[in-house]
Write an enzyme that holds these catalytic residues in place. Sequence first.
Site, short mmCIF file in Angstrom:
data_model
loop_
_atom_site.label_atom_id
_atom_site.label_comp_id
_atom_site.label_asym_id
_atom_site.label_seq_id
_atom_site.Cartn_x
_atom_site.Cartn_y
_atom_site.Cartn_z
N HIS A 40 51.44 -52.30 -89.69
CA HIS A 40 51.77 -52.11 -88.18
C HIS A 40 52.87 -53.36 -88.36
O HIS A 40 52.81 -54.64 -88.01
CB HIS A 40 50.65 -52.63 -87.28
CG HIS A 40 49.83 -51.71 -87.00
ND1 HIS A 40 49.95 -50.51 -86.58
CD2 HIS A 40 48.20 -51.57 -87.14
CE1 HIS A 40 48.87 -49.92 -86.30
NE2 HIS A 40 47.86 -50.13 -86.48
N LYS A 81 48.81 -49.39 -95.31
CA LYS A 81 49.11 -49.23 -94.04
C LYS A 81 49.57 -50.50 -93.33
O LYS A 81 48.89 -51.51 -93.27
CB LYS A 81 47.92 -48.41 -93.33
CG LYS A 81 47.99 -48.03 -91.97
CD LYS A 81 46.95 -47.20 -91.26
CE LYS A 81 45.90 -47.98 -90.64
NZ LYS A 81 46.67 -48.86 -89.55
N LYS A 98 52.34 -44.77 -84.81
CA LYS A 98 51.91 -43.60 -83.73
C LYS A 98 53.02 -43.28 -82.75
O LYS A 98 52.90 -43.62 -81.42
CB LYS A 98 50.52 -44.30 -82.93
CG LYS A 98 49.47 -44.53 -83.97
CD LYS A 98 48.33 -45.15 -83.26
CE LYS A 98 46.93 -45.42 -84.07
NZ LYS A 98 47.12 -46.83 -84.82
N ASP A 105 46.36 -55.60 -91.14
CA ASP A 105 46.74 -55.96 -89.69
C ASP A 105 46.82 -57.43 -89.85
O ASP A 105 46.14 -58.23 -88.95
CB ASP A 105 45.62 -55.35 -88.83
CG ASP A 105 45.79 -53.89 -88.80
OD1 ASP A 105 46.66 -53.14 -89.24
OD2 ASP A 105 44.68 -53.29 -88.11
N ARG A 165 39.38 -54.61 -91.48
CA ARG A 165 38.55 -55.98 -91.51
C ARG A 165 37.53 -55.88 -92.74
O ARG A 165 37.26 -56.95 -93.11
CB ARG A 165 37.82 -56.08 -90.22
CG ARG A 165 39.09 -56.61 -89.25
CD ARG A 165 38.51 -56.48 -87.83
NE ARG A 165 38.71 -55.18 -87.19
CZ ARG A 165 38.39 -54.70 -85.93
NH1 ARG A 165 37.92 -55.46 -85.21
NH2 ARG A 165 38.56 -53.54 -85.66
N ILE A 173 59.30 -38.52 -76.68
CA ILE A 173 60.36 -37.21 -76.67
C ILE A 173 61.01 -37.13 -77.99
O ILE A 173 61.56 -38.18 -78.65
CB ILE A 173 61.00 -37.01 -75.50
CG1 ILE A 173 62.10 -38.05 -75.46
CG2 ILE A 173 59.89 -36.70 -74.38
CD1 ILE A 173 63.14 -37.55 -74.36
N ASN A 186 66.43 -37.36 -79.73
CA ASN A 186 65.98 -38.37 -78.51
C ASN A 186 65.20 -39.46 -78.91
O ASN A 186 65.18 -39.73 -80.33
CB ASN A 186 65.80 -37.78 -77.36
CG ASN A 186 66.33 -38.48 -76.19
OD1 ASN A 186 66.42 -39.65 -76.14
ND2 ASN A 186 67.12 -37.81 -75.31
#
Length: 301
Positions: free
Chosen positions: A63, A61, A94, A39, A272, A98, A125
Amino acid sequence: PNFLTMSYTERAAHHTNQTAKDLLTLMDRKKTNLSIAADVVSKDALLKLADTFGPYICVFKTHIDIITDFDEDLITQLKALSEKHDFLIFEDRKFADIGKKQNPPSQTSSLPSNIPPTPFPQTGNTVVHQYASGIYKIASWSHITNAHPIPGEGIIKGLASVGLNLFSPTTASPLSRGLLLLAEMSSAGALTTGTYPSQAYTMACKNRDFVFGFIGQRRLSSEGTEEGDEPDFVYLTPGVQMASKGDDLGQQYRTPEEVVLESGCDVIIVGRGLYGAKDSKKAAEEYRRAGWNAYLKRIGM
Ligand code: S5P
């Protein structure tokens, strides 16, 4: 079968999703069930984490939307580091929108001729576009991504229509991606309680070609499935730190032993606790060893 006492490699045979097989065999090969939550907000810092922690982890991982100076070269370099150090990339996006339109209209006939056909199903969509398109084109580089089950099964169908239909531009071989459902969250007051995790579990069971596991705090039971028919899922668990019990914004931490041994999860996700440590390599080795020993203990080795 008792998946809890099976090795990761043995469990790989119980999965059809290629990313699941790749991850499970990678973990035993590299002797790590550690993932870093990277992060950080700059390209340089992200690549530095991938290079420093790469030798110790099975999953990196990201973001990606917090990176201030994102560019395509970041993806090129991250992919190269994933090959150099043998880890999978997990964009923790995350998704929560729809997936499939309720009544897909026949669009092809009404498209003006100057609009090129989209590469992905016309019936897809919002999440289809969020996964395949935009600046980040997540599906093109991230082996794993995740979604909240809150919108219903359509989110999985929409994401699968992208993730299971990709081909490598260089080798033309299929790039089958994998999806994790968020069954439970680590933060205080999370609404993922009651029947929520078991409903997520049911949705996962129906979509095992794409959904190979969960973000969760414990291995879910398979109530309702017939004996001998029980599917295996891989559990990736955030909220792990050895020195602290939480932060001042509701994060709650458990130790690698609690997560892997007591709760039956597979991959410990540490943010962290790793990049905040004074000595990166020492912290990486401590978390790797703690997670790995808990796994060995669990499988009786
Ligand atoms: O329930 C969750 C799910 C996730 S993916 N709780 C979480 O904390 N996460 C993610 O795990 C979160 O987005 C962050 O990237 C990481 C935890 O970081 P740490 O610094 O608290 O270890």
